[in-house]
Design a protein around this motif. Structure first.
Motif, PDB file in Angstrom:
ATOM      1  N   LYS A   2       0.853  -1.190   0.000  1.00  0.00           N
ATOM      2  CA  LYS A   2       0.000   0.000   0.000  1.00  0.00           C
ATOM      3  C   LYS A   2       0.893   1.245   0.000  1.00  0.00           C
ATOM      4  N   ILE A   3       0.657   2.107  -0.974  1.00  0.00           N
ATOM      5  CA  ILE A   3       1.511   3.280  -1.141  1.00  0.00           C
ATOM      6  C   ILE A   3       0.650   4.531  -1.265  1.00  0.00           C
ATOM      7  N   THR A   4       1.013   5.566  -0.523  1.00  0.00           N
ATOM      8  CA  THR A   4       0.377   6.875  -0.671  1.00  0.00           C
ATOM      9  C   THR A   4       1.348   7.816  -1.374  1.00  0.00           C
ATOM     10  N   ILE A   5       0.878   8.429  -2.447  1.00  0.00           N
ATOM     11  CA  ILE A   5       1.670   9.410  -3.189  1.00  0.00           C
ATOM     12  C   ILE A   5       1.095  10.792  -2.909  1.00  0.00           C
ATOM     13  N   ALA A   6       1.912  11.663  -2.356  1.00  0.00           N
ATOM     14  CA  ALA A   6       1.513  13.054  -2.105  1.00  0.00           C
ATOM     15  C   ALA A   6       2.680  13.934  -2.525  1.00  0.00           C
ATOM     16  N   ILE A   7       2.714  14.270  -3.813  1.00  0.00           N
ATOM     17  CA  ILE A   7       3.852  14.973  -4.389  1.00  0.00           C
ATOM     18  C   ILE A   7       3.386  16.332  -4.906  1.00  0.00           C
ATOM     19  N   ASP A   8       4.118  17.375  -4.572  1.00  0.00           N
ATOM     20  CA  ASP A   8       3.740  18.723  -4.981  1.00  0.00           C
ATOM     21  C   ASP A   8       3.982  18.894  -6.481  1.00  0.00           C
ATOM     22  N   PHE A  10       5.466  20.170 -10.015  1.00  0.00           N
ATOM     23  CA  PHE A  10       6.745  20.615 -10.556  1.00  0.00           C
ATOM     24  C   PHE A  10       6.418  21.898 -11.320  1.00  0.00           C
ATOM     25  N   LYS A  11       6.487  23.012 -10.635  1.00  0.00           N
ATOM     26  CA  LYS A  11       5.899  24.268 -11.136  1.00  0.00           C
ATOM     27  C   LYS A  11       6.371  24.610 -12.538  1.00  0.00           C
ATOM     28  N   GLY A  12       5.403  24.957 -13.380  1.00  0.00           N
ATOM     29  CA  GLY A  12       5.698  25.269 -14.766  1.00  0.00           C
ATOM     30  C   GLY A  12       5.762  24.044 -15.650  1.00  0.00           C
ATOM     31  N   SER A  13       5.575  22.857 -15.050  1.00  0.00           N
ATOM     32  CA  SER A  13       5.697  21.615 -15.810  1.00  0.00           C
ATOM     33  C   SER A  13       4.545  20.668 -15.479  1.00  0.00           C
ATOM     34  N   LEU A  14       4.646  19.944 -14.365  1.00  0.00           N
ATOM     35  CA  LEU A  14       3.636  18.958 -13.985  1.00  0.00           C
ATOM     36  C   LEU A  14       2.815  19.455 -12.801  1.00  0.00           C
ATOM     37  N   SER A  15       1.517  19.262 -12.870  1.00  0.00           N
ATOM     38  CA  SER A  15       0.680  19.528 -11.707  1.00  0.00           C
ATOM     39  C   SER A  15       0.909  18.432 -10.669  1.00  0.00           C
ATOM     40  N   SER A  16       0.394  18.644  -9.492  1.00  0.00           N
ATOM     41  CA  SER A  16       0.530  17.642  -8.439  1.00  0.00           C
ATOM     42  C   SER A  16      -0.067  16.303  -8.865  1.00  0.00           C
ATOM     43  N   SER A  39      -2.730  11.546  -3.409  1.00  0.00           N
ATOM     44  CA  SER A  39      -3.305  12.666  -2.661  1.00  0.00           C
ATOM     45  C   SER A  39      -2.631  13.952  -3.148  1.00  0.00           C
ATOM     46  N   PRO A  40      -3.342  14.835  -3.826  1.00  0.00           N
ATOM     47  CA  PRO A  40      -2.710  16.016  -4.411  1.00  0.00           C
ATOM     48  C   PRO A  40      -2.241  17.011  -3.352  1.00  0.00           C
ATOM     49  N   LEU A  41      -1.189  17.736  -3.677  1.00  0.00           N
ATOM     50  CA  LEU A  41      -0.651  18.773  -2.797  1.00  0.00           C
ATOM     51  C   LEU A  41      -0.680  20.116  -3.526  1.00  0.00           C
ATOM     52  N   ALA A  42      -0.746  21.174  -2.755  1.00  0.00           N
ATOM     53  CA  ALA A  42      -0.622  22.530  -3.291  1.00  0.00           C
ATOM     54  C   ALA A  42      -0.517  23.491  -2.126  1.00  0.00           C
ATOM     55  N   ASP A  43       0.037  24.668  -2.402  1.00  0.00           N
ATOM     56  CA  ASP A  43      -0.071  25.752  -1.431  1.00  0.00           C
ATOM     57  C   ASP A  43      -1.197  26.644  -1.939  1.00  0.00           C
ATOM     58  N   GLY A  44      -1.111  27.910  -1.791  1.00  0.00           N
ATOM     59  CA  GLY A  44      -2.189  28.770  -2.268  1.00  0.00           C
ATOM     60  C   GLY A  44      -2.032  29.217  -3.704  1.00  0.00           C
ATOM     61  N   GLY A  47      -2.179  25.252  -9.091  1.00  0.00           N
ATOM     62  CA  GLY A  47      -2.677  23.908  -8.825  1.00  0.00           C
ATOM     63  C   GLY A  47      -3.571  23.794  -7.616  1.00  0.00           C
ATOM     64  N   PHE A  48      -3.804  24.891  -6.898  1.00  0.00           N
ATOM     65  CA  PHE A  48      -4.605  24.854  -5.665  1.00  0.00           C
ATOM     66  C   PHE A  48      -6.017  24.332  -5.922  1.00  0.00           C
ATOM     67  N   THR A  49      -6.688  24.897  -6.909  1.00  0.00           N
ATOM     68  CA  THR A  49      -8.078  24.506  -7.178  1.00  0.00           C
ATOM     69  C   THR A  49      -8.178  23.054  -7.613  1.00  0.00           C
ATOM     70  N   LYS A  50      -7.367  22.662  -8.574  1.00  0.00           N
ATOM     71  CA  LYS A  50      -7.460  21.291  -9.086  1.00  0.00           C
ATOM     72  C   LYS A  50      -7.068  20.270  -8.019  1.00  0.00           C
ATOM     73  N   ALA A  51      -6.122  20.629  -7.161  1.00  0.00           N
ATOM     74  CA  ALA A  51      -5.729  19.713  -6.092  1.00  0.00           C
ATOM     75  C   ALA A  51      -6.905  19.427  -5.174  1.00  0.00           C
ATOM     76  N   LEU A  52      -7.652  20.457  -4.819  1.00  0.00           N
ATOM     77  CA  LEU A  52      -8.776  20.255  -3.906  1.00  0.00           C
ATOM     78  C   LEU A  52      -9.956  19.592  -4.597  1.00  0.00           C
ATOM     79  N   ILE A  53     -10.200  19.939  -5.847  1.00  0.00           N
ATOM     80  CA  ILE A  53     -11.298  19.282  -6.573  1.00  0.00           C
ATOM     81  C   ILE A  53     -11.005  17.798  -6.729  1.00  0.00           C
ATOM     82  N   TYR A  54      -9.749  17.469  -7.033  1.00  0.00           N
ATOM     83  CA  TYR A  54      -9.357  16.056  -7.160  1.00  0.00           C
ATOM     84  C   TYR A  54      -9.380  15.368  -5.810  1.00  0.00           C
TER      85      TYR A  54
END
Length: 381
Positions: A2-8, A10-16, A39-44, A47-54
């Protein structure tokens, strides 16, 4: 496994989420039966909106609003499945990435479109707002947003002030008597990872306006105008506090939300981790994956990957991190719960090639695959 991925992101490239999916694909190439939760990550910021919607569940909406230079732009915001919580990135309407570098100018850039997004969300029945305030191109103290919501921000000639910091210069009188009445029913949570005050050497003008296109002389002027704004604001709300940590966020939007909308300021990474129930997933995992675009000495200063690692170590879970690059000081991450970290660049490439979304996803996936081949070999032994 069982693995949890929570990676911020890569700004300007990949979303969380995109980074998380690349890591997942790398794991599955070695462990086809692995049970993986992203589990998506973001600060303010980005990617903030999409992280929370996901991560929480909801739907994205698109709306045409006034952009930072006064021209129309398409902006996205989210509404959670509860139907009453709106998730907004102010950068969608007032972001620095919406403007070519040569046109950056906080004297004229406005937050008017942020208010327009809030208006649309209000009309859709939203009464709770989660608003990320990272990445702005503005330094107008939130005047534009207030105008869009019905406030009168008046110059000496009796007309509404201009967009941008010029509006602060012109401001002589304010009233919120014509605010949208629905605002009285609303709860605003402002997600912000900066602790700057509104005015002074640690304020929005001195710390952030240069990167938004201001000269030294303009920065000094804007700070004076911002101080005048505070005095006028205190006539409406005597409790207005320009020294409250975070007031300087997004060119003074933090102060604006606190003063006129009774908002609460909250740390971004902590907010996301809590709302997406990350701790619950980590508790039931065998391994935790985190990371961000660049790991360095600043990562341990409250950034999201360290928040993830902190949860993981609470339950004695091993933590691996992936990043686009690693800089001096990253070794401190090992002292803060990240057991091992790996940069994903596999050869000498240009900056543009490294930032290419497809290249980054492939590099992340293949680096992850090699790490998990090693893990598989170790487990087999």
């Amino acid at each position: 496994m069982k693995i949890t991925i929570a990676i911020d992101s890569f700004k300007g490239s990949l979303s969380s989420v995109e980074a998380g999916c690349a890591v997942r694909d790398g794991i599955l190439s070695c462990y086809a039966d692995a049970e993986i939760h992203i589990s998506p990550l973001a600060d303010g910021g980005e990617g903030f909106t999409k992280a929370l919607i996901y991560g929480v569940g909801g739907k994205l909406h698109s709306v045409e609003v006034t952009g930072p230079l006064g021209k129309k732009v398409n902006a996205e915001f989210g509404i959670l499945n509860d139907g009453v919580t709106a998730v907004i990135e102010i950068a969608e309407a007032a972001g620095i990435t919406l403007i070519p570098k040569e046109k950056l100018n906080p004297l004229i850039t406005t937050t008017y479109g942020v208010g327009e997004i809030i208006k649309v969300a209000l009309k859709k029945g939203c009464r709770k707002f989660w608003i990320g305030v990272g990445g702005s191109a503005t330094n107008d103290g939130g005047l534009g947003m207030l105008q869009a919501l019905g406030a009168e921000c008046v110059a000496e000639n009796g007309l509404q002030v201009a967009y941008g910091a010029y509006g602060l210069k012109q401001l002589k009188h304010m009233t919120v008597e014509k605010f949208m009445p629905e605002l009285k029913e609303c709860e605003f949570s402002i997600i912000c990872d900066v602790g700057n005050t509104l005015t002074g050497k640690n304020g929005s003008s001195y710390v952030y306006a240069r990167q938004k296109g201001a000269s030294d002389a303009e920065i000094r002027q804007m700070d004076v105008w911002m101080q005048n704004y505070v005095e006028i604001a205190k006539k409406i709300n005597p409790l207005a506090d320009e020294n409250y940590p975070g007031c300087g966020a997004a060119g003074g939007l933090g102060f604006c939300f606190l003063t006129f909308l009774n908002a609460k300021l909250m740390p971004g990474a902590e907010f996301i981790l809590r709302k997406t129930r990350l701790e619950e997933y980590i508790k039931n995992s065998d391994l935790v994956i985190t990371g961000e675009g660049c790991l360095d000495g600043q990562t341990v200063m409250g950034k999201a990957p360290i928040g993830v690692a902190r949860f993981a170590k609470k339950y004695k879970k091993p933590v691996i991190a992936f990043s686009g690059c690693v800089k001096d000081g990253a070794q401190a991450c090992n002292e803060y719960g990240i057991d091992a970290y790996f940069p994903i660049l596999r050869s000498m490439v240009s900056y543009e090639e490294a930032m290419d979304k497809q290249n980054a996803a492939i590099s992340l996936q293949r680096t992850c695959e090699q790490v998990f081949r090693l893990i598989k070999m170790k487990i087999a032994d």
